[in-house]
Motif scaffolding. Structure first.
Motif, PDB file in Angstrom:
ATOM      1  N   ALA A  20      -3.827  -2.780 -13.988  1.00 30.74           N
ATOM      2  CA  ALA A  20      -5.002  -1.951 -13.695  1.00 30.74           C
ATOM      3  C   ALA A  20      -6.194  -2.687 -14.293  1.00 30.74           C
ATOM      4  CB  ALA A  20      -4.846  -0.566 -14.302  1.00 30.74           C
ATOM      5  N   ILE A  21      -7.059  -3.204 -13.427  1.00 32.11           N
ATOM      6  CA  ILE A  21      -8.207  -3.993 -13.857  1.00 32.11           C
ATOM      7  C   ILE A  21      -9.425  -3.081 -13.896  1.00 32.11           C
ATOM      8  CG2 ILE A  21      -9.677  -5.968 -13.338  1.00 32.11           C
ATOM      9  CD1 ILE A  21      -7.204  -7.184 -11.887  1.00 32.11           C
ATOM     10  N   ARG A  23     -13.014  -2.510 -13.845  1.00 31.64           N
ATOM     11  CA  ARG A  23     -14.226  -3.195 -13.403  1.00 31.64           C
ATOM     12  C   ARG A  23     -15.459  -2.493 -13.959  1.00 31.64           C
ATOM     13  NH1 ARG A  23     -12.878  -3.741  -7.107  1.00 31.64           N
ATOM     14  NH2 ARG A  23     -12.432  -1.555  -7.405  1.00 31.64           N
ATOM     15  N   ILE A  24     -16.492  -3.254 -14.193  1.00 35.38           N
ATOM     16  CA  ILE A  24     -17.742  -2.691 -14.724  1.00 35.38           C
ATOM     17  C   ILE A  24     -18.320  -1.689 -13.743  1.00 35.38           C
ATOM     18  CG2 ILE A  24     -20.121  -3.264 -15.356  1.00 35.38           C
ATOM     19  CD1 ILE A  24     -18.952  -5.908 -16.533  1.00 35.38           C
ATOM     20  N   GLU A  25     -18.241  -1.967 -12.467  1.00 36.71           N
ATOM     21  CA  GLU A  25     -18.728  -1.058 -11.417  1.00 36.71           C
ATOM     22  C   GLU A  25     -17.547  -0.566 -10.594  1.00 36.71           C
ATOM     23  OE1 GLU A  25     -22.168  -0.564 -10.288  1.00 36.71           O
ATOM     24  OE2 GLU A  25     -22.920  -1.518 -12.105  1.00 36.71           O
ATOM     25  N   GLY A  26     -17.488   0.712 -10.322  1.00 34.66           N
ATOM     26  CA  GLY A  26     -16.475   1.249  -9.428  1.00 34.66           C
ATOM     27  C   GLY A  26     -15.153   1.572 -10.102  1.00 34.66           C
ATOM     28  N   GLU A  27     -14.213   1.948  -9.270  1.00 34.24           N
ATOM     29  CA  GLU A  27     -12.879   2.327  -9.722  1.00 34.24           C
ATOM     30  C   GLU A  27     -12.084   1.095 -10.156  1.00 34.24           C
ATOM     31  OE1 GLU A  27     -11.308   5.522  -9.874  1.00 34.24           O
ATOM     32  OE2 GLU A  27     -13.439   6.061  -9.777  1.00 34.24           O
ATOM     33  N   PRO A  28     -11.070   1.307 -10.999  1.00 33.23           N
ATOM     34  CA  PRO A  28     -10.207   0.182 -11.359  1.00 33.23           C
ATOM     35  C   PRO A  28      -9.501  -0.391 -10.127  1.00 33.23           C
ATOM     36  CG  PRO A  28      -9.830   2.033 -12.821  1.00 33.23           C
ATOM     37  CD  PRO A  28     -10.705   2.532 -11.710  1.00 33.23           C
ATOM     38  N   LEU A  29      -9.256  -1.678 -10.164  1.00 32.05           N
ATOM     39  CA  LEU A  29      -8.452  -2.333  -9.155  1.00 32.05           C
ATOM     40  C   LEU A  29      -7.019  -2.322  -9.665  1.00 32.05           C
ATOM     41  CD1 LEU A  29      -8.025  -4.117  -6.614  1.00 32.05           C
ATOM     42  CD2 LEU A  29      -8.498  -6.094  -8.093  1.00 32.05           C
ATOM     43  N   VAL A  30      -6.123  -1.703  -8.905  1.00 31.57           N
ATOM     44  CA  VAL A  30      -4.719  -1.614  -9.308  1.00 31.57           C
ATOM     45  C   VAL A  30      -3.912  -2.525  -8.393  1.00 31.57           C
ATOM     46  CG1 VAL A  30      -2.744  -0.098  -9.632  1.00 31.57           C
ATOM     47  CG2 VAL A  30      -5.060   0.730 -10.133  1.00 31.57           C
ATOM     48  N   VAL A  31      -3.221  -3.479  -9.013  1.00 29.75           N
ATOM     49  CA  VAL A  31      -2.443  -4.463  -8.260  1.00 29.75           C
ATOM     50  C   VAL A  31      -0.980  -4.300  -8.645  1.00 29.75           C
ATOM     51  CG1 VAL A  31      -2.129  -6.905  -7.733  1.00 29.75           C
ATOM     52  CG2 VAL A  31      -4.407  -6.047  -8.352  1.00 29.75           C
ATOM     53  N   GLN A  32      -0.139  -4.146  -7.618  1.00 31.73           N
ATOM     54  CA  GLN A  32       1.298  -4.057  -7.862  1.00 31.73           C
ATOM     55  C   GLN A  32       2.046  -4.610  -6.662  1.00 31.73           C
ATOM     56  OE1 GLN A  32       2.601   0.036  -8.354  1.00 31.73           O
ATOM     57  NE2 GLN A  32       0.841   0.748  -7.228  1.00 31.73           N
ATOM     58  N   ASP A  33       3.260  -5.024  -6.896  1.00 30.22           N
ATOM     59  CA  ASP A  33       4.117  -5.565  -5.858  1.00 30.22           C
ATOM     60  C   ASP A  33       5.216  -4.537  -5.600  1.00 30.22           C
ATOM     61  OD1 ASP A  33       5.887  -6.899  -4.232  1.00 30.22           O
ATOM     62  OD2 ASP A  33       6.207  -8.578  -5.597  1.00 30.22           O
ATOM     63  N   LYS A  34       5.145  -3.876  -4.456  1.00 30.75           N
ATOM     64  CA  LYS A  34       6.124  -2.846  -4.127  1.00 30.75           C
ATOM     65  C   LYS A  34       7.173  -3.345  -3.136  1.00 30.75           C
ATOM     66  CE  LYS A  34       3.336   1.232  -4.950  1.00 30.75           C
ATOM     67  NZ  LYS A  34       3.003   2.535  -4.406  1.00 30.75           N
ATOM     68  N   SER A  35       7.311  -4.665  -3.005  1.00 32.12           N
ATOM     69  CA  SER A  35       8.217  -5.204  -1.993  1.00 32.12           C
ATOM     70  C   SER A  35       9.662  -4.768  -2.198  1.00 32.12           C
ATOM     71  CB  SER A  35       8.121  -6.724  -1.937  1.00 32.12           C
ATOM     72  OG  SER A  35       8.425  -7.299  -3.187  1.00 32.12           O
ATOM     73  N   VAL A  36      10.090  -4.537  -3.439  1.00 28.10           N
ATOM     74  CA  VAL A  36      11.473  -4.122  -3.690  1.00 28.10           C
ATOM     75  C   VAL A  36      11.770  -2.774  -3.031  1.00 28.10           C
ATOM     76  CG1 VAL A  36      10.994  -2.986  -5.896  1.00 28.10           C
ATOM     77  CG2 VAL A  36      13.268  -3.900  -5.442  1.00 28.10           C
ATOM     78  N   GLU A  37      10.757  -1.932  -2.885  1.00 26.79           N
ATOM     79  CA  GLU A  37      10.982  -0.602  -2.321  1.00 26.79           C
ATOM     80  C   GLU A  37      11.439  -0.649  -0.870  1.00 26.79           C
ATOM     81  OE1 GLU A  37       7.521   1.807  -3.058  1.00 26.79           O
ATOM     82  OE2 GLU A  37       7.678   1.499  -5.214  1.00 26.79           O
ATOM     83  N   SER A  38      11.144  -1.711  -0.159  1.00 23.29           N
ATOM     84  CA  SER A  38      11.545  -1.792   1.247  1.00 23.29           C
ATOM     85  C   SER A  38      13.014  -2.180   1.414  1.00 23.29           C
ATOM     86  CB  SER A  38      10.653  -2.789   1.990  1.00 23.29           C
ATOM     87  OG  SER A  38      10.815  -4.076   1.466  1.00 23.29           O
ATOM     88  N   PHE A  39      13.702  -2.456   0.300  1.00 21.90           N
ATOM     89  CA  PHE A  39      15.096  -2.876   0.377  1.00 21.90           C
ATOM     90  C   PHE A  39      16.057  -1.830  -0.173  1.00 21.90           C
ATOM     91  CE2 PHE A  39      12.552  -6.664   0.489  1.00 21.90           C
ATOM     92  CZ  PHE A  39      13.043  -7.258   1.625  1.00 21.90           C
ATOM     93  N   ALA A  40      15.627  -0.586  -0.260  1.00 20.28           N
ATOM     94  CA  ALA A  40      16.510   0.489  -0.711  1.00 20.28           C
ATOM     95  C   ALA A  40      17.441   0.863   0.437  1.00 20.28           C
ATOM     96  CB  ALA A  40      15.685   1.701  -1.134  1.00 20.28           C
ATOM     97  N   SER A  41      18.685   1.083   0.113  1.00 18.25           N
ATOM     98  CA  SER A  41      19.650   1.453   1.156  1.00 18.25           C
ATOM     99  C   SER A  41      19.358   2.866   1.655  1.00 18.25           C
ATOM    100  CB  SER A  41      21.072   1.386   0.598  1.00 18.25           C
ATOM    101  OG  SER A  41      21.290   2.448  -0.306  1.00 18.25           O
TER     102      SER A  41
END
Length: 167
Positions: A20-21, A23-41
């Motif tokens: 969660a970055i 920023r001085i202006e605006g909302e935080p930038l949230v970066v995450q990798d959700k690629s594992v979620e596409s491999f749930a059985s």
């Protein structure tokens, strides 16, 4: 991971980590990798949708299915067993940054799963009280619902790691 430059912040995110970055202006930038979620059985997804987090068969099926795609082309990448996985991380650069929270998915639960706060509140609490307080608050919420009835999840407590940076 983050690296501060003179006028920007570089980030790299892999697997179940979140940055969660602030920023001085605006909302935080949230970066995450959700690629594992596409491999749930399908079986594990069905158990999850039904809220049955105690279905260990579904959990084992999920883990087995995910392992087929871990650190594979067209799959998802985890540095746990293969440092070369970092080549597949999400990366970028952000300017005008006040700070950042580097979190395991378990340390982000107050926002992502429990809806107890938003990202600006998580950052403010982390700045003022530190990562240990953030994790203690997370544990408090996990302990309110150890069976995962209110907040469905596969385990009572998840790993929780937090690094807070003020720039």
């Amino acid at each position: 991971m983050v690296r501060q430059n003179v006028d920007s912040l570089e980030y790299l995110v892999l697997s179940d980590s979140i940055i969660a970055i602030d920023r001085i202006e605006g909302e935080p930038l949230v970066v995450q990798d959700k690629s594992v979620e596409s491999f749930a059985s399908g079986r594990a997804r069905a158990a999850s949708a039904a809220g049955d987090k105690r279905d260990t068969g579904a959990l084992h099926a999920l883990i087995e299915e995910q392992q087929k795609f871990r650190n594979q082309p067209e799959g998802y990448w985890v540095a746990q067993v293969d440092p070369a996985a970092a080549e597949h991380a999400k990366e970028g650069t952000v300017s005008d940054v006040r700070g950042a929270a580097l979190l395991s998915d378990g340390a982000a639960l107050l926002v992502t799963d429990f809806n107890a706060m938003n990202w600006p509140a998580l950052l403010e609490i982390s700045y003022n009280l530190g990562p240990a307080a953030l994790i203690a608050m997370t544990r408090e919420f996990e302990d309110r619902d150890p069976q995962g009835t209110v907040w469905p999840r596969y385990k009572h407590r998840d790993d929780a790691t937090a690094v807070i940076c003020r720039l």
